[in-house]
Design a protein around this motif. Structure first.
Motif, PDB file in Angstrom:
ATOM      1  N   SER A   1       0.820  -1.215   0.000  1.00 25.67           N
ATOM      2  CA  SER A   1       0.000   0.000   0.000  1.00 25.67           C
ATOM      3  C   SER A   1       0.847   1.255   0.000  1.00 25.67           C
ATOM      4  N   TYR A   2       1.914   1.248   0.813  1.00 29.13           N
ATOM      5  CA  TYR A   2       2.682   2.484   0.973  1.00 29.13           C
ATOM      6  C   TYR A   2       3.962   2.503   0.153  1.00 29.13           C
ATOM      7  N   GLY A   3       4.264   1.394  -0.523  1.00 26.75           N
ATOM      8  CA  GLY A   3       5.464   1.368  -1.356  1.00 26.75           C
ATOM      9  C   GLY A   3       6.725   1.222  -0.520  1.00 26.75           C
ATOM     10  N   PRO A   4       7.904   1.252  -1.172  1.00 31.97           N
ATOM     11  CA  PRO A   4       9.163   1.068  -0.456  1.00 31.97           C
ATOM     12  C   PRO A   4       9.331   2.105   0.665  1.00 31.97           C
ATOM     13  N   GLN A   5       9.731   1.621   1.844  1.00 29.26           N
ATOM     14  CA  GLN A   5       9.963   2.504   2.998  1.00 29.26           C
ATOM     15  C   GLN A   5      11.378   2.184   3.495  1.00 29.26           C
ATOM     16  N   PRO A   6      12.411   2.698   2.801  1.00 29.78           N
ATOM     17  CA  PRO A   6      13.789   2.268   3.073  1.00 29.78           C
ATOM     18  C   PRO A   6      14.205   2.355   4.538  1.00 29.78           C
ATOM     19  N   MET A   7      13.846   3.421   5.253  1.00 27.27           N
ATOM     20  CA  MET A   7      14.278   3.517   6.657  1.00 27.27           C
ATOM     21  C   MET A   7      13.662   2.399   7.486  1.00 27.27           C
ATOM     22  N   LEU A   8      12.377   2.192   7.275  1.00 30.43           N
ATOM     23  CA  LEU A   8      11.699   1.101   7.984  1.00 30.43           C
ATOM     24  C   LEU A   8      12.320  -0.245   7.612  1.00 30.43           C
ATOM     25  N   PHE A   9      12.588  -0.452   6.325  1.00 24.90           N
ATOM     26  CA  PHE A   9      13.116  -1.741   5.881  1.00 24.90           C
ATOM     27  C   PHE A   9      14.488  -2.007   6.507  1.00 24.90           C
ATOM     28  N   CYS A  10      15.307  -0.963   6.654  1.00 30.88           N
ATOM     29  CA  CYS A  10      16.623  -1.153   7.306  1.00 30.88           C
ATOM     30  C   CYS A  10      16.415  -1.614   8.742  1.00 30.88           C
ATOM     31  N   GLU A  11      15.481  -0.948   9.414  1.00 28.78           N
ATOM     32  CA  GLU A  11      15.209  -1.306  10.812  1.00 28.78           C
ATOM     33  C   GLU A  11      14.709  -2.742  10.905  1.00 28.78           C
ATOM     34  N   LEU A  12      13.876  -3.142   9.971  1.00 27.87           N
ATOM     35  CA  LEU A  12      13.350  -4.513   9.973  1.00 27.87           C
ATOM     36  C   LEU A  12      14.465  -5.529   9.717  1.00 27.87           C
TER      37      LEU A  12
ATOM     38  N   SER B   1      -5.475   4.363  11.635  1.00 31.26           N
ATOM     39  CA  SER B   1      -4.393   4.016  12.566  1.00 31.26           C
ATOM     40  C   SER B   1      -3.342   5.113  12.531  1.00 31.26           C
ATOM     41  N   ARG B   2      -2.427   5.021  13.483  1.00 28.78           N
ATOM     42  CA  ARG B   2      -1.304   5.971  13.531  1.00 28.78           C
ATOM     43  C   ARG B   2      -0.498   5.922  12.227  1.00 28.78           C
ATOM     44  N   LYS B   3      -0.244   4.706  11.759  1.00 25.30           N
ATOM     45  CA  LYS B   3       0.545   4.561  10.535  1.00 25.30           C
ATOM     46  C   LYS B   3      -0.178   5.196   9.352  1.00 25.30           C
ATOM     47  N   HIS B   4      -1.473   4.944   9.270  1.00 25.79           N
ATOM     48  CA  HIS B   4      -2.269   5.515   8.190  1.00 25.79           C
ATOM     49  C   HIS B   4      -2.152   7.036   8.205  1.00 25.79           C
TER      50      HIS B   4
ATOM     51  N   GLY C   1      -0.079  12.036   5.731  1.00 24.43           N
ATOM     52  CA  GLY C   1       0.112  13.458   6.043  1.00 24.43           C
ATOM     53  C   GLY C   1      -0.830  14.048   7.072  1.00 24.43           C
ATOM     54  N   CYS C   2      -1.488  13.205   7.862  1.00 23.40           N
ATOM     55  CA  CYS C   2      -2.394  13.720   8.902  1.00 23.40           C
ATOM     56  C   CYS C   2      -1.580  14.072  10.158  1.00 23.40           C
ATOM     57  N   PRO C   3      -1.702  15.296  10.665  1.00 21.80           N
ATOM     58  CA  PRO C   3      -0.919  15.693  11.845  1.00 21.80           C
ATOM     59  C   PRO C   3      -1.631  15.420  13.172  1.00 21.80           C
ATOM     60  N   GLY C   4      -2.599  14.511  13.187  1.00 21.79           N
ATOM     61  CA  GLY C   4      -3.438  14.305  14.376  1.00 21.79           C
ATOM     62  C   GLY C   4      -2.807  13.546  15.530  1.00 21.79           C
ATOM     63  N   PHE C   5      -1.563  13.057  15.356  1.00 18.28           N
ATOM     64  CA  PHE C   5      -0.896  12.372  16.462  1.00 18.28           C
ATOM     65  C   PHE C   5       0.268  13.220  16.946  1.00 18.28           C
ATOM     66  N   ASP C   6       0.428  13.277  18.262  1.00 16.22           N
ATOM     67  CA  ASP C   6       1.578  13.957  18.831  1.00 16.22           C
ATOM     68  C   ASP C   6       2.749  12.988  18.739  1.00 16.22           C
ATOM     69  N   THR C   7       3.645  13.230  17.789  1.00 18.89           N
ATOM     70  CA  THR C   7       4.723  12.260  17.548  1.00 18.89           C
ATOM     71  C   THR C   7       5.724  12.197  18.698  1.00 18.89           C
ATOM     72  N   SER C   8       5.746  13.194  19.576  1.00 16.60           N
ATOM     73  CA  SER C   8       6.686  13.144  20.704  1.00 16.60           C
ATOM     74  C   SER C   8       6.238  12.131  21.741  1.00 16.60           C
ATOM     75  N   LYS C   9       4.956  11.668  21.613  1.00 14.60           N
ATOM     76  CA  LYS C   9       4.463  10.713  22.603  1.00 14.60           C
ATOM     77  C   LYS C   9       4.326   9.308  22.027  1.00 14.60           C
ATOM     78  N   ALA C  10       5.092   9.011  20.989  1.00 13.90           N
ATOM     79  CA  ALA C  10       5.008   7.681  20.384  1.00 13.90           C
ATOM     80  C   ALA C  10       5.293   6.617  21.431  1.00 13.90           C
ATOM     81  N   ASP C  11       4.480   5.537  21.423  1.00 12.88           N
ATOM     82  CA  ASP C  11       4.622   4.554  22.487  1.00 12.88           C
ATOM     83  C   ASP C  11       5.395   3.314  22.070  1.00 12.88           C
ATOM     84  N   THR C  12       6.099   3.382  20.976  1.00 16.81           N
ATOM     85  CA  THR C  12       6.872   2.215  20.580  1.00 16.81           C
ATOM     86  C   THR C  12       8.364   2.442  20.797  1.00 16.81           C
ATOM     87  N   GLY C  13       8.714   3.508  21.477  1.00 15.48           N
ATOM     88  CA  GLY C  13      10.115   3.724  21.801  1.00 15.48           C
ATOM     89  C   GLY C  13      10.913   4.244  20.620  1.00 15.48           C
TER      90      GLY C  13
END
Ligand code: SF4
Ligand code: SF4
Length: 247
Positions: free
Chosen positions: A23-34, A220-223, A228-240
């Motif tokens: 759905s979202y296509g290549p996500q190189p930063m995420l793929f490196c982490e994975l 979802s947060r990822k969606h 481009g939705c700014p509805g989440f406060d990214t400083s409070k991400a709960d996945t560390g």
């Protein structure tokens, strides 16, 4: 908002991960982490800052291979499918990175099989009324039969006149929104987007009958992040590590 979660079996979780990649296509930063999470030092990889791809090699291979587009996505789907069946914790770690929300290994409440519980993270969502979703997103094919029935039952001809029904050769009817009445042109932006309490706030003038695709956005947060939705406060991400990809 109550914390919503969903239980997925291993197979469903793997399918959802691959669906995300497609759905979202290549996500190189995420793929490196994975790759780091899945293979540690066994796989080496390198990003090219200007391109949406990765150089990848198994540790014992001398040459790195450039992967991009569908080839990179297939490679990543194959990589996550190699998570051993009994390593549900590892799969939960993969899901956390991919869906950017809390996930944990769990047994099915129905049959005890191993799977992953995934939280939507929507309890920390607040709509900023920026109107970005109503201006930018591809919702034109999103009206369902159920939405149309709701509009009809409420007598909302003023809204229905912006709906174009198309019946295909198979007799199936699909709908396009929002089409300027008397034309085949999509209205840009949505005709029901109205200015709110200040010049940078926007509201939906048909809130009580707006289509499901609008009501459920973002799912979802990822969606939200990927659209481009700014509805989440990214400083409070709960996945560390969520917002700290540095590769
Ligand atoms: S993009 Fe997000 S924050 Fe902005 S109006 Fe849409 S749902 Fe609300
Ligand atoms: S119907 Fe309402 S929520 Fe949907 S795009 Fe238009 S203004 Fe936005």
């Amino acid at each position: 908002m109550e914390k919503d979660s969903i239980f997925l079996t291993r197979e469903q979780a793997l399918k959802a991960v691959c669906l995300d990649f497609h759905s979202y296509g290549p996500q190189p930063m995420l793929f490196c982490e994975l790759l780091r999470t899945l293979f540690g030092d066994e796989v080496v990889y390198k990003r090219d800052a200007d391109k949406e791809g990765l150089w990848v090699a198994k540790q014992h291979h001398r040459n790195m291979r450039w992967l991009e587009g569908a080839e990179l996505i297939d490679f990543m789907c194959q990589a996550v499918s190699e998570v051993p069946k009994d390593e549900t914790d590892q799969l939960a770690a993969v899901c956390r990175l991919v869906f950017q929300t809390a996930c944990r290994a769990e047994e099915s409440p129905n049959n005890g099989c191993n799977g992953i519980r995934i939280w939507t993270g929507m309890e920390s969502f607040t709509c900023r009324q920026c109107g970005q979703c109503c201006r930018q997103l591809a919702y034109h094919d999103g009206l369902t039969e159920e939405d149309v029935q709701l509009l009809r039952s409420k007598g909302r001809e003023d809204v229905l006149e912006w709906v174009r029904a198309i019946t295909g050769l198979d007799g199936q009817t699909t709908y396009r929104i929002w089409v300027t009445p008397g034309s085949t042109q999509f209205a840009v932006p949505c005709p029901f987007l109205k200015q709110g309490s200040s010049s940078d706030r926007w509201v939906c003038a048909i809130h009580d009958v707006k289509p499901k695709i609008c009501r459920h956005y973002p799912v979802s947060r990822k969606h939200a992040l990927m659209t481009g939705c700014p509805g989440f406060d990214t400083s409070k991400a709960d996945t560390g590590r969520l917002w700290k990809w540095t590769t």
